[in-house]
Design an enzyme around this catalytic site. Sequence first.
Site, PDB file in Angstrom:
ATOM      1  N   GLY A  23       0.759  -1.735   0.127  1.00 48.07           N
ATOM      2  CA  GLY A  23      -0.552   0.470   0.544  1.00 48.07           C
ATOM      3  C   GLY A  23       0.382   1.390   0.150  1.00 48.07           C
ATOM      4  O   GLY A  23       1.964   1.319  -0.555  1.00 48.07           O
ATOM      5  N   ILE A  24      -0.001   1.889   1.194  1.00 48.73           N
ATOM      6  CA  ILE A  24       1.261   3.260   1.026  1.00 48.73           C
ATOM      7  C   ILE A  24       2.768   3.868   1.192  1.00 48.73           C
ATOM      8  O   ILE A  24       2.865   4.248   1.030  1.00 48.73           O
ATOM      9  CB  ILE A  24       0.221   4.530   1.738  1.00 48.73           C
ATOM     10  CG1 ILE A  24      -1.476   4.662   1.291  1.00 48.73           C
ATOM     11  CG2 ILE A  24       1.346   5.654   2.244  1.00 48.73           C
ATOM     12  CD1 ILE A  24      -1.997   5.388   2.658  1.00 48.73           C
ATOM     13  N   VAL A  65       6.453  -3.585  14.666  1.00 44.88           N
ATOM     14  CA  VAL A  65       6.838  -2.171  15.565  1.00 44.88           C
ATOM     15  C   VAL A  65       6.530  -2.216  16.952  1.00 44.88           C
ATOM     16  O   VAL A  65       5.999  -1.240  18.126  1.00 44.88           O
ATOM     17  CB  VAL A  65       6.204  -1.357  14.846  1.00 44.88           C
ATOM     18  CG1 VAL A  65       6.634  -1.324  12.922  1.00 44.88           C
ATOM     19  CG2 VAL A  65       4.413  -1.680  14.167  1.00 44.88           C
ATOM     20  N   TYR A 157      -8.574   3.138  15.982  1.00 45.11           N
ATOM     21  CA  TYR A 157      -8.177   3.997  14.855  1.00 45.11           C
ATOM     22  C   TYR A 157      -7.785   5.283  14.757  1.00 45.11           C
ATOM     23  O   TYR A 157      -7.135   5.563  14.944  1.00 45.11           O
ATOM     24  CB  TYR A 157      -8.772   3.504  14.047  1.00 45.11           C
ATOM     25  CG  TYR A 157      -7.549   3.754  12.809  1.00 45.11           C
ATOM     26  CD1 TYR A 157      -6.654   2.350  12.056  1.00 45.11           C
ATOM     27  CD2 TYR A 157      -7.995   5.085  12.318  1.00 45.11           C
ATOM     28  CE1 TYR A 157      -6.527   3.344  11.001  1.00 45.11           C
ATOM     29  CE2 TYR A 157      -6.946   5.333  10.641  1.00 45.11           C
ATOM     30  CZ  TYR A 157      -6.290   4.592  10.050  1.00 45.11           C
ATOM     31  OH  TYR A 157      -5.854   4.722   9.116  1.00 45.11           O
ATOM     32  N   VAL A 190      -7.454   6.235   0.952  1.00 46.92           N
ATOM     33  CA  VAL A 190      -6.666   5.520  -0.643  1.00 46.92           C
ATOM     34  C   VAL A 190      -7.126   4.016  -0.717  1.00 46.92           C
ATOM     35  O   VAL A 190      -6.908   3.127   0.127  1.00 46.92           O
ATOM     36  CB  VAL A 190      -5.591   5.489   0.118  1.00 46.92           C
ATOM     37  CG1 VAL A 190      -4.723   5.622  -0.553  1.00 46.92           C
ATOM     38  CG2 VAL A 190      -4.762   7.062   0.936  1.00 46.92           C
TER      39      VAL A 190
HETATM   40  P1  NAD Z   1      -2.025  -1.645   4.356  1.00 43.67           P
HETATM   41  O1  NAD Z   1      -2.688  -2.925   4.914  1.00 43.67           O
HETATM   42  O2  NAD Z   1      -1.797  -1.807   2.728  1.00 43.67           O
HETATM   43  O3  NAD Z   1      -0.269  -2.138   4.640  1.00 43.67           O
HETATM   44  C1  NAD Z   1       0.384  -1.940   6.115  1.00 43.67           C
HETATM   45  C2  NAD Z   1       1.461  -2.886   6.050  1.00 43.67           C
HETATM   46  O4  NAD Z   1       1.929  -2.951   7.798  1.00 43.67           O
HETATM   47  C3  NAD Z   1       1.089  -3.674   6.001  1.00 43.67           C
HETATM   48  O5  NAD Z   1       3.081  -4.414   4.921  1.00 43.67           O
HETATM   49  C4  NAD Z   1       1.105  -4.932   7.321  1.00 43.67           C
HETATM   50  O6  NAD Z   1       2.415  -6.001   6.326  1.00 43.67           O
HETATM   51  C5  NAD Z   1       2.331  -3.787   7.762  1.00 43.67           C
HETATM   52  N1  NAD Z   1       2.527  -4.051   8.824  1.00 43.67           N
HETATM   53  C6  NAD Z   1       0.887  -4.190   9.444  1.00 43.67           C
HETATM   54  N2  NAD Z   1       1.722  -4.385  11.003  1.00 43.67           N
HETATM   55  C7  NAD Z   1       2.854  -4.148  11.418  1.00 43.67           C
HETATM   56  C8  NAD Z   1       3.702  -3.867  12.597  1.00 43.67           C
HETATM   57  N3  NAD Z   1       3.120  -4.279  13.488  1.00 43.67           N
HETATM   58  N4  NAD Z   1       4.909  -3.867  12.419  1.00 43.67           N
HETATM   59  C9  NAD Z   1       4.929  -3.942  10.921  1.00 43.67           C
HETATM   60  N5  NAD Z   1       4.665  -3.348  10.219  1.00 43.67           N
HETATM   61  C10 NAD Z   1       3.339  -3.973  10.662  1.00 43.67           C
HETATM   62  O7  NAD Z   1      -2.245  -0.760   4.591  1.00 43.67           O
HETATM   63  P2  NAD Z   1      -2.346   1.016   4.243  1.00 43.67           P
HETATM   64  O8  NAD Z   1      -3.199   1.314   3.566  1.00 43.67           O
HETATM   65  O9  NAD Z   1      -1.078   1.034   3.277  1.00 43.67           O
HETATM   66  O10 NAD Z   1      -1.817   1.978   5.442  1.00 43.67           O
HETATM   67  C11 NAD Z   1      -0.155   2.367   5.605  1.00 43.67           C
HETATM   68  C12 NAD Z   1      -0.549   3.859   6.204  1.00 43.67           C
HETATM   69  O11 NAD Z   1      -1.534   4.276   6.474  1.00 43.67           O
HETATM   70  C13 NAD Z   1      -1.407   2.836   8.155  1.00 43.67           C
HETATM   71  O12 NAD Z   1      -0.916   3.134   9.170  1.00 43.67           O
HETATM   72  C14 NAD Z   1      -2.617   3.096   7.731  1.00 43.67           C
HETATM   73  O13 NAD Z   1      -3.666   3.502   9.166  1.00 43.67           O
HETATM   74  C15 NAD Z   1      -2.546   4.322   7.176  1.00 43.67           C
HETATM   75  N6  NAD Z   1      -3.650   5.217   5.911  1.00 43.67           N
HETATM   76  C16 NAD Z   1      -3.999   5.047   5.385  1.00 43.67           C
HETATM   77  C17 NAD Z   1      -5.659   5.153   4.707  1.00 43.67           C
HETATM   78  C18 NAD Z   1      -5.489   4.564   4.046  1.00 43.67           C
HETATM   79  O14 NAD Z   1      -6.960   4.946   3.553  1.00 43.67           O
HETATM   80  N7  NAD Z   1      -5.532   3.560   2.939  1.00 43.67           N
HETATM   81  C19 NAD Z   1      -6.062   6.378   4.837  1.00 43.67           C
HETATM   82  C20 NAD Z   1      -5.158   7.498   6.009  1.00 43.67           C
HETATM   83  C21 NAD Z   1      -4.029   6.992   6.626  1.00 43.67           C
END
Ligand code: NAD
Length: 252
Positions: A23-24, A65, A157, A190
């Site tokens: 993802g992000i 983490v 969250y 996103v």
């Molecule tokens: P995603 O699920 O695609 O990716 C999350 C990643 O974090 C994965 O690779 C997962 O393996 C890793 N992860 C989970 N727990 C972990 C841990 N304990 N230690 C290390 N790695 C760990 O999600 P995303 O949408 O890419 O989210 C990334 C960040 O962006 C997050 O902090 C999320 O809250 C934030 N965010 C996402 C959105 C959205 O709409 N997607 C919006 C706002 C904020």
Amino acid sequence: MVKGIDRFSLDGKRALVTGGASGIGRAIAEALAASGAHVIIADIDEARAREAADALGGNALHLDVTDQAAIGAAADHVAADGALDILVNNAGIVQNAPSTEVDVSDWQRVIDINLTGVFLTARTFGRAMVAAGKGSVISISSICGSVPVWPQPQAAYNAAKAGVNLVTRSLAVEWAASGVRVNAIAPGYVATPLTLKGRETPEWYETWLRMTPMGRLGDPDEIASAAVFLASDAASYVTGTVMMVDGGYTAL
Ligand code: NAD
């Protein structure tokens, strides 16, 4: 003009992205690498981290983490090869449950990963940055840290992301004199695996689009651009900010 453009370059810098396997985080890792940084992807999913790192010529690291000892070991391992210039605290999960019913262990897990994980990682890698007198720490917060989004229930969250915003500002103030900048990016919705359930739930998805002035979800690359800016010398006077990248969601 050329001088101004060069300030966005990350040539010669080393970066670590937590949760960079998907993802992000993955988009940020790719953008930092494309701007010249050497990138280390640290994720609980080691196989996907390795695959992502191979694709951009970086390194992969297994990291949870929530594991303080593992974060310390990772910081020592990274420091053995030289200073870390950029830390992106991106790892996160979401958990949707009504507050009247949420299991306290689920609440705690979200806080542990999304808030305490950000603090532990920032302060552990931050020690060497403070000692070196330079560095950029970027945490991925959310619009949910400023407004309780609707209609999905996710109080843990939202609380964790609000905490990330204040940890960001607190560390920015503590470390400003040392030359270490600390900022957050607050994305709106996103298109990543994290939002899959919402994108497949029509009542949620229609509300998300209606409440976003630009009328669409963001692309991970649009979040990554903000990270490149905050990581670079172009942001040399930017610290303690929470940058909204949300299609106008919080402008309303
Ligand atoms: P995603 O699920 O695609 O990716 C999350 C990643 O974090 C994965 O690779 C997962 O393996 C890793 N992860 C989970 N727990 C972990 C841990 N304990 N230690 C290390 N790695 C760990 O999600 P995303 O949408 O890419 O989210 C990334 C960040 O962006 C997050 O902090 C999320 O809250 C934030 N965010 C996402 C959105 C959205 O709409 N997607 C919006 C706002 C904020």
